[in-house]
Design a protein around this motif. Structure first.
Motif, PDB file in Angstrom:
ATOM      1  N   VAL A   1      39.107  -3.746  34.534  1.00  0.00           N
ATOM      2  CA  VAL A   1      39.221  -2.946  35.748  1.00  0.00           C
ATOM      3  C   VAL A   1      40.336  -3.488  36.634  1.00  0.00           C
ATOM      4  CG1 VAL A   1      38.061  -2.291  37.892  1.00  0.00           C
ATOM      5  CG2 VAL A   1      36.814  -2.222  35.724  1.00  0.00           C
ATOM      6  N   ALA A   2      40.419  -4.810  36.744  1.00  0.00           N
ATOM      7  CA  ALA A   2      41.426  -5.426  37.603  1.00  0.00           C
ATOM      8  C   ALA A   2      42.836  -5.156  37.091  1.00  0.00           C
ATOM      9  CB  ALA A   2      41.185  -6.930  37.700  1.00  0.00           C
ATOM     10  N   MET A   3      43.018  -5.109  35.776  1.00  0.00           N
ATOM     11  CA  MET A   3      44.338  -4.823  35.214  1.00  0.00           C
ATOM     12  C   MET A   3      44.843  -3.456  35.684  1.00  0.00           C
ATOM     13  SD  MET A   3      43.558  -6.342  31.398  1.00  0.00           S
ATOM     14  CE  MET A   3      44.990  -5.651  30.588  1.00  0.00           C
ATOM     15  N   LYS A   4      43.928  -2.493  35.759  1.00  0.00           N
ATOM     16  CA  LYS A   4      44.312  -1.160  36.231  1.00  0.00           C
ATOM     17  C   LYS A   4      44.536  -1.158  37.738  1.00  0.00           C
ATOM     18  CE  LYS A   4      42.564   3.542  36.822  1.00  0.00           C
ATOM     19  NZ  LYS A   4      43.943   4.077  36.936  1.00  0.00           N
ATOM     20  N   LEU A   5      43.598  -1.741  38.492  1.00  0.00           N
ATOM     21  CA  LEU A   5      43.710  -1.721  39.947  1.00  0.00           C
ATOM     22  C   LEU A   5      44.914  -2.517  40.437  1.00  0.00           C
ATOM     23  CD1 LEU A   5      39.980  -2.074  41.073  1.00  0.00           C
ATOM     24  CD2 LEU A   5      41.353  -0.006  40.825  1.00  0.00           C
TER      25      LEU A   5
END
Length: 243
Positions: A102-106
């Protein structure tokens, strides 16, 4: 403001749920290095990344809870009702991998960038590990046992750093949803016990980086340097003084 907060949390939860579904549909065998084990809108957690976290956290949990002894009896021991250590650790690693995904996208959604200190810190981690194992070739040979190489390890470090960056952007000082001291204190009081430890190393000491943090090898174990005879005497004197 409340509506925006709920909407943002709901958005993040939806992404997590997609990751959960993907992870739950994985085959139980036949996964090879480089396979994608989790994916969301083009962002991927590879089997090599997952294998790294499995090795790292397995080592850390064994060190913390079973004196680094890897036994079947330990993994079958219940940590809570109906949940043994194996199930607990696998669940922990799955959750961590989903949060990184999720953090990679955000990280990209919020147009975040790494500071020079973060980049230098990752470079230092790679350099220290390379030096510990000898040459880049030697280190790559060690990493190959985990289906990795130096470049892949660097990619993993940056993926982990994206999770830190997103957390700081959202919940850190000046963040969109900055956590207040009152909220933090209430959470700690409801979920944690405070324990203070004193470690005195008598034969060897863990190596530290420029930031003062401990340096670990590929499995997450601390890298130790032997103490001189004079340093050993000083440590014994500290023990006697404390006793």
């Amino acid at each position: 403001m409340v509506y925006r907060l709920k909407a943002k949390i709901r958005s993040v939860v939806c992404i997590l749920l997609v990751a959960v579904i993907l992870a739950g549909s994985l085959p139980g065998c036949g996964v090879i290095k480089g396979d994608t084990v989790m994916e969301y809108e083009g962002y991927k957690i590879t089997e090599a990344m997952y294998s790294y976290w499995m090795s790292r956290y397995k080592t850390l949990f064994l060190y913390a809870y079973n004196n680094s002894n890897d036994t079947e009896a330990f993994w079958n021991t219940e940590v809570s009702e109906g949940v043994n250590y194996e199930q607990f650790v696998v669940s922990y690693i799955n959750d961590y991998a989903k949060r990184v995904l999720v953090a990679m996208k955000l990280f990209d959604d919020y147009s975040l960038v790494f500071s020079e200190s973060v980049r230098n810190g990752i470079d230092e981690q790679i350099d220290v590990l390379t030096e510990a194992y000898g040459t880049r070739s030697d280190f790559n040979n060690v990493l190959a046992e985990y289906g990795l190489n130096i470049k892949t390890l660097e990619t993993i470090y940056y993926a982990q750093a994206k999770l830190d960056a997103v957390n700081e952007y959202l919940f850190g000082e000046g963040g969109i949803y900055q956590v207040t001291d009152t909220e933090r204190e209430e959470y700690y009081l409801n979920n944690y016990y405070c324990v203070e430890w004193i470690y005195i190393y008598t034969d060897a000491k863990p190596r530290r980086g420029e930031d003062g943090g401990f340096i670990t090898d590929i499995t997450g174990s601390y890298i130790f340097d032997e103490l001189s005879e004079e340093e050993q005497r000083e440590q014994q004197e500290k023990i006697e003084e404390l006793v």
